[in-house]
Design an enzyme around this catalytic site. Structure first.
Site, short mmCIF file in Angstrom:
data_model
loop_
_atom_site.label_atom_id
_atom_site.label_comp_id
_atom_site.label_asym_id
_atom_site.label_seq_id
_atom_site.Cartn_x
_atom_site.Cartn_y
_atom_site.Cartn_z
N ASP A 117 -0.18 -10.26 7.29
CA ASP A 117 1.18 -9.89 7.69
C ASP A 117 2.15 -10.45 6.64
OD1 ASP A 117 3.65 -9.55 8.79
OD2 ASP A 117 3.23 -10.61 10.66
N ASP A 142 -0.95 -6.20 2.36
CA ASP A 142 -0.78 -5.04 3.25
C ASP A 142 -2.08 -4.85 4.01
OD1 ASP A 142 -0.29 -2.33 4.32
OD2 ASP A 142 1.30 -2.23 2.81
N ASP A 187 8.66 -4.00 0.08
CA ASP A 187 9.11 -2.65 0.48
C ASP A 187 8.70 -2.37 1.93
OD1 ASP A 187 10.16 -0.10 0.12
OD2 ASP A 187 8.36 0.73 -0.79
N LYS A 218 16.13 -1.52 4.69
CA LYS A 218 16.17 -0.18 5.28
C LYS A 218 17.39 -0.07 6.20
CE LYS A 218 12.14 0.15 3.34
NZ LYS A 218 11.69 1.03 2.27
N ALA A 238 0.82 -1.22 0.00
CA ALA A 238 0.00 0.00 0.00
C ALA A 238 0.86 1.27 0.00
CB ALA A 238 -0.89 -0.01 1.25
N PRO A 239 0.43 2.32 -0.69
CA PRO A 239 -0.82 2.43 -1.45
C PRO A 239 -0.77 1.83 -2.85
CG PRO A 239 0.36 4.52 -1.49
CD PRO A 239 1.16 3.61 -0.61
N GLY A 240 0.41 1.37 -3.31
CA GLY A 240 0.38 0.62 -4.57
C GLY A 240 1.34 1.07 -5.66
N GLY A 241 2.36 1.83 -5.28
CA GLY A 241 3.31 2.31 -6.29
C GLY A 241 4.05 1.19 -7.00
C1 LIG Z 1 7.08 2.12 2.30
S1 LIG Z 1 5.44 1.56 2.33
C2 LIG Z 1 5.27 0.73 0.81
C3 LIG Z 1 5.06 1.63 -0.37
C4 LIG Z 1 4.72 0.87 -1.60
N1 LIG Z 1 5.87 0.04 -2.07
C5 LIG Z 1 4.33 1.77 -2.75
O1 LIG Z 1 5.03 1.80 -3.75
O2 LIG Z 1 3.29 2.44 -2.65
C6 LIG Z 1 5.49 0.25 3.45
C7 LIG Z 1 4.20 -0.51 3.62
O3 LIG Z 1 4.49 -1.69 4.37
C8 LIG Z 1 3.34 -2.01 5.12
N2 LIG Z 1 3.75 -2.96 6.18
C9 LIG Z 1 4.48 -2.74 7.28
N3 LIG Z 1 4.65 -3.88 7.98
C10 LIG Z 1 4.01 -4.85 7.26
C11 LIG Z 1 3.82 -6.24 7.44
N4 LIG Z 1 4.35 -6.89 8.49
N5 LIG Z 1 3.13 -6.90 6.50
C12 LIG Z 1 2.59 -6.29 5.43
N6 LIG Z 1 2.73 -4.97 5.23
C13 LIG Z 1 3.44 -4.26 6.12
C14 LIG Z 1 2.83 -0.68 5.60
O4 LIG Z 1 1.43 -0.79 5.90
C15 LIG Z 1 3.11 0.23 4.39
O5 LIG Z 1 1.96 0.34 3.59
#
Ligand SMILES: C[S@@+](CC[C@H](N)C(=O)[O-])C[C@H]1O[C@@H](n2cnc3c(N)ncnc32)[C@H](O)[C@@H]1O
Length: 352
Positions: free
Chosen positions: A259, A239, A275, A304, A220-223
């Site tokens: 998760d 997500d 990501d 990260k 999320a949000p989906g890039g």
């Molecule tokens: C940096 S953002 C991702 C952005 C995404 N790649 C984009 O292009 O829009 C990180 C995402 O990881 C999700 N997240 C964090 N911990 C997570 C988990 N354990 N399982 C699934 N999603 C997780 C968060 O909800 C957040 O939406």
């Protein structure tokens, strides 16, 4: 003569680039030292051996992590006369082999930007003078080395070469990508840049083909999902957060609220991308499980780096991944790169 290797890097990552440069030199049996000032966006590896930068440039550039470009360069040209910078630059370049193209560059910093009006102005007359002096081929030739003229300031310049087909093809090592209007987040550019960096363009149709399937963890949000969908790939977007509505309307995305660390695909997919912001050790363990279980054929994910010991963290992550693959008898190629669109992170590609 070419005893120095100039490395461009992200401002703030000079120590990581310096540590990497020393490790690479040691790996080919070269001794030297690095000069790196904080936030200058480049480091200089000085080798004690005559022309020491050249054996390093025989190694694959795509195995460097923090260097955006590498240039085997001549000693610094300092105190260039502001009335004629071109003559001393051309005189220096005459010592280098014939080059097929030239990149006139600056550090990727605010100071670097302040020199860019000069580099724009000097570009055409400098190229003409280099051609006239026989330093540059008349027609661009990608089989010959690239000449780099790197303006640290208006009066200090490093000149040198990078080898054909074993360097970053982009000026300053930075691909110029445009943020697509429809993409749900800026993060979309990270995955696009990763593809440009890790997958040769002629292989895109084969490696990023319609009808393929992918899992996007932390979608999320989906890039990232948007990039996959744009290639016609069916995506399981994992997500708990909301996905952009437009992307769901394509019919190619299934949003899975779960998760990412415990999610398992019902069937093996072509791509795993991830990501999620979490500890590198946790992410590498999860990705290793996907690869060794055969749940995906290739993967691109981010590690990260909020910690102090960033170089060590990346070295450890790479070792853990290689270990896991080796134990499972899997022969994949691993590339890790701090992309231009990466901030406190690096991007990892593991694929065929
Ligand atoms: C940096 S953002 C991702 C952005 C995404 N790649 C984009 O292009 O829009 C990180 C995402 O990881 C999700 N997240 C964090 N911990 C997570 C988990 N354990 N399982 C699934 N999603 C997780 C968060 O909800 C957040 O939406």
């Amino acid at each position: 003569m070419l005893n120095q290797l100039l490395l461009y890097c992200r401002s703030g990552f000079e120590n990581e680039c310096a540590a990497e440069a020393m490790a690479k030199a040691e790996a080919v049996g070269l001794a030297g030292f690095v000069k790196a000032k904080p936030r200058q966006g480049w480091v200089l590896l000085n080798l004690y051996q005559q022309d020491g930068a050249l054996p390093l440039q025989q190694q694959p550039f795509n195995q460097w992590i923090f260097a955006r470009q590498w240039v085997a360069c001549l000693p610094l040209l300092n105190q260039l006369p502001v009335t004629d910078r071109i003559t001393p630059i051309v005189d220096a370049v005459k010592q280098l082999p014939l080059c097929g193209t030239v990149q006139i560059e600056t550090p990727d910093t605010n100071e670097g930007k302040s020199v860019q009006s000069l580099t724009r102005k000097i570009s055409a007359p400098l190229i003409q003078a280099l051609k006239k002096a026989g330093c540059l081929t008349n027609k661009e030739n990608s089989q010959k080395p690239t000449l780099h003229v790197f303006f640290i300031s208006g009066t200090s310049v490093l000149v040198g070469i990078s080898p054909a087909n074993n360097h970053s093809p982009w000026t300053m090592g930075i691909p110029r990508l445009r943020l697509p209007k429809q993409a749900p987040s800026r993060a979309t550019l990270k995955l696009e840049e990763a593809w440009h960096t890790f997958i040769p363009k002629p292989q895109w149709d084969q490696q990023l083909a319609p009808e393929m399937t992918a899992v996007d963890l932390g979608a999320a949000p989906g890039g990232w999902t948007w990039q996959l969908v744009r290639r016609g790939i069916k995506v399981y977007a994992v997500d708990n957060g909301p996905m952009a509505e437009d992307i769901m309307a394509t019919g190619l995305v299934e949003h899975v609220r779960a998760d990412g660390f415990t999610y398992q695909p019902k069937q093996a997919v072509d791509w795993l991308v991830c990501d999620i912001v979490d500890k590198p050790a946790r992410v590498t363990a999860m990705v290793s499980r996907w690869l060794t279980q055969g749940w995906c054929k290739a993967t691109i994910f981010n590690l990260k780096l909020p910690m102090k010991q960033r170089w060590q963290a990346v070295v450890q992550a790479k070792a853990a991944l290689m270990d896991a693959l080796q134990q499972a008898n899997l022969s994949y190629q691993i590339q890790i790169r701090q992309l231009y669109h990466d901030r406190e992170e690096v991007t990892v590609y593991i694929g065929p």
